[in-house]
Write a protein that holds these residues in place. Structure first.
Motif, PDB file in Angstrom:
ATOM      1  N   ALA A  98       0.850  -1.195   0.000  1.00 13.75           N
ATOM      2  CA  ALA A  98       0.000   0.000   0.000  1.00 13.75           C
ATOM      3  C   ALA A  98       0.881   1.238   0.000  1.00 13.75           C
ATOM      4  O   ALA A  98       1.644   1.476   0.939  1.00 13.75           O
ATOM      5  N   ASP A  99       0.775   2.011  -1.061  1.00 13.65           N
ATOM      6  CA  ASP A  99       1.540   3.246  -1.204  1.00 13.65           C
ATOM      7  C   ASP A  99       0.632   4.419  -0.832  1.00 13.65           C
ATOM      8  O   ASP A  99      -0.472   4.539  -1.372  1.00 13.65           O
ATOM      9  N   PRO A 100       1.049   5.298   0.102  1.00 12.54           N
ATOM     10  CA  PRO A 100       0.176   6.415   0.502  1.00 12.54           C
ATOM     11  C   PRO A 100      -0.133   7.377  -0.631  1.00 12.54           C
ATOM     12  O   PRO A 100      -1.084   8.153  -0.547  1.00 12.54           O
ATOM     13  N   PHE A 101       0.678   7.341  -1.704  1.00 12.39           N
ATOM     14  CA  PHE A 101       0.443   8.246  -2.827  1.00 12.39           C
ATOM     15  C   PHE A 101      -0.315   7.572  -3.968  1.00 12.39           C
ATOM     16  O   PHE A 101      -0.495   8.143  -5.030  1.00 12.39           O
ATOM     17  N   ALA A 102      -0.746   6.329  -3.722  1.00 14.19           N
ATOM     18  CA  ALA A 102      -1.547   5.605  -4.714  1.00 14.19           C
ATOM     19  C   ALA A 102      -2.878   5.220  -4.075  1.00 14.19           C
ATOM     20  O   ALA A 102      -3.007   5.179  -2.854  1.00 14.19           O
ATOM     21  N   SER A 103      -3.854   4.937  -4.882  1.00 13.36           N
ATOM     22  CA  SER A 103      -5.192   4.632  -4.359  1.00 13.36           C
ATOM     23  C   SER A 103      -5.501   3.146  -4.397  1.00 13.36           C
ATOM     24  O   SER A 103      -6.643   2.760  -4.260  1.00 13.36           O
ATOM     25  N   LYS A 104      -4.472   2.322  -4.584  1.00  8.67           N
ATOM     26  CA  LYS A 104      -4.706   0.888  -4.678  1.00  8.67           C
ATOM     27  C   LYS A 104      -3.503   0.123  -4.151  1.00  8.67           C
ATOM     28  O   LYS A 104      -2.434   0.693  -3.915  1.00  8.67           O
ATOM     29  N   PHE A 105      -3.711  -1.180  -3.948  1.00  4.43           N
ATOM     30  CA  PHE A 105      -2.624  -2.052  -3.529  1.00  4.43           C
ATOM     31  C   PHE A 105      -1.845  -2.533  -4.751  1.00  4.43           C
ATOM     32  O   PHE A 105      -2.429  -2.845  -5.787  1.00  4.43           O
TER      33      PHE A 105
END
Length: 355
Positions: A98-105
């Motif tokens: 999970a990347d805090p700057f992305a909206s998905k896994f």
């Protein structure tokens, strides 16, 4: 959870009609990230994030209709790296990132056609290296190493012909000592220290201390303080190695001795901010106060049907401390918060007043 003041356990359990309760009571691991967020990993229950404001948990679950959700509901580990990304290890479906700057896994799986992929989908533990790459403990594939710059995996496996390899491909735990060395705990292969990262060579613990008196086979956890190395070895007990005198001592359950270890099945070691050592076993919670480390004296907490103030669960799976000094304990009966002031325990369900 353990909190300062009048000692008591506050118990958090599944409540079928409460969406902010735990999805189930089978907690595998607790993790406190760098922002002070408390996460609970559940067996067949997904991932939970504790909300202090709501005194409840947000749930993250696998959704077969959503390819960007968790890949599995049995979550065995979560780890935050220095880029604030969360590495989530599952029991059967590899890694969710999970990347805090992305909206998905992002998902990493074993791919038999790709030699640089993750080589096993059963994920036990994570640890970040000094250069920002990720060590990954797999149960069956040995130790994996994720190269962040290339997004590729390399694996280190047990080799019976190579004494400088890890002792088993069932890697259970990863820990770092005070000098930054990587320690690898395995099932049936003992404990090994990474000797050379470039060559991927390891030294077995018994060889490192030049003492093979004890088997030290199933290593579920290791902890390091300035004087001792503590090792939780299932079916053996708790080992204490004195770094100065080089003495290796085994603590076990002693029938009739109330100050001995409660069980020879230890799986967790945690040192709190007061330097007290907490030992989680399959038969009770053990406390070695900071002043009792040399003596090896244990205070044991176990559930009692006749005592509502006893600890709720006997199998202790995880122990951690938050920024306020609260001690959180995951057992086979859910999540507890313990307050040690008078060393007395009062249990509350979330439906009861727990002020």
């Amino acid at each position: 959870m353990v909190t300062p003041g009048n000692a008591r356990f506050i118990k958090y359990q599944n409540e079928p009609d409460n969406d902010l309760s735990l999805y189930n009571n089978s907690i595998y691991k607790l993790y406190l990230d760098r922002k002070g967020n408390l996460w609970a990993c559940n067996e067949n229950g997904g991932l939970h994030l504790y909300s202090e404001e709501k005194d409840g948990f947000y749930r993250y679950l696998h959704d077969p209709k959503n390819p960007n959700s968790l890949t599995h509901n049995s979550i065995w580990n979560i780890y935050q790296d220095d880029q604030d990304r969360y590495w989530i290890g599952t029991a059967q479906s590899g890694i969710n990132l999970a990347d805090p700057f992305a909206s998905k896994f992002a998902h990493y799986f074993k791919n038999p056609l790709d030699p640089e992929s993750l080589n096993n989908n059963i994920i036990r533990d994570f640890l970040e290296s000094k250069d920002g790459n990720i060590w990954i403990a797999t149960d069956g594939g040995g130790l994996n190493y994720f190269d962040r710059s290339k997004s590729t995996f390399k694996n280190y496996q047990s080799d019976s012909k190579n004494p400088k390899s890890i002792g088993s491909n069932a890697v259970i735990s990863l820990n770092e000592d005070l000098e930054g060395k990587l320690w690898v705990g395995t099932w049936a292969g003992g404990l090994a220290v990474l000797e050379n990262e470039r060559t991927g060579t390891f030294v077995r613990f018994q060889d490192w201390i030049k003492n093979d008196k004890y088997p030290i086979k199933h290593v579920f956890d290791a902890h390091f303080d300035e004087k001792y190395i503590w090792i939780a070895a299932l079916e053996e007990g708790l080992y204490r190695y004195d770094k100065k005198s080089r003495e290796l001592k085994l603590f076990q359950q002693v029938e009739g001795d109330s100050e001995s270890l409660s069980s020879n099945l230890p799986i967790r070691i945690f040192e709190d901010s007061k330097r007290n050592l907490w030992i989680g076993t399959h038969a009770g919670l053990n406390l070695i106060r900071s002043t009792d480390k040399d003596a090896g004296k244990f205070k044991v907490y176990q559930p009692s049907e006749s005592d509502s103030n006893s600890i709720p669960g006997n199998s202790i799976r995880q122990i951690t401390e938050d920024r306020l000094g609260n001690i959180w304990i995951a057992s086979d009966r859910g999540l507890s918060r313990y307050r040690p002031g008078t060393d007395d325990f009062i249990n509350y369900s979330k439906k009861t007043d727990c002020r």
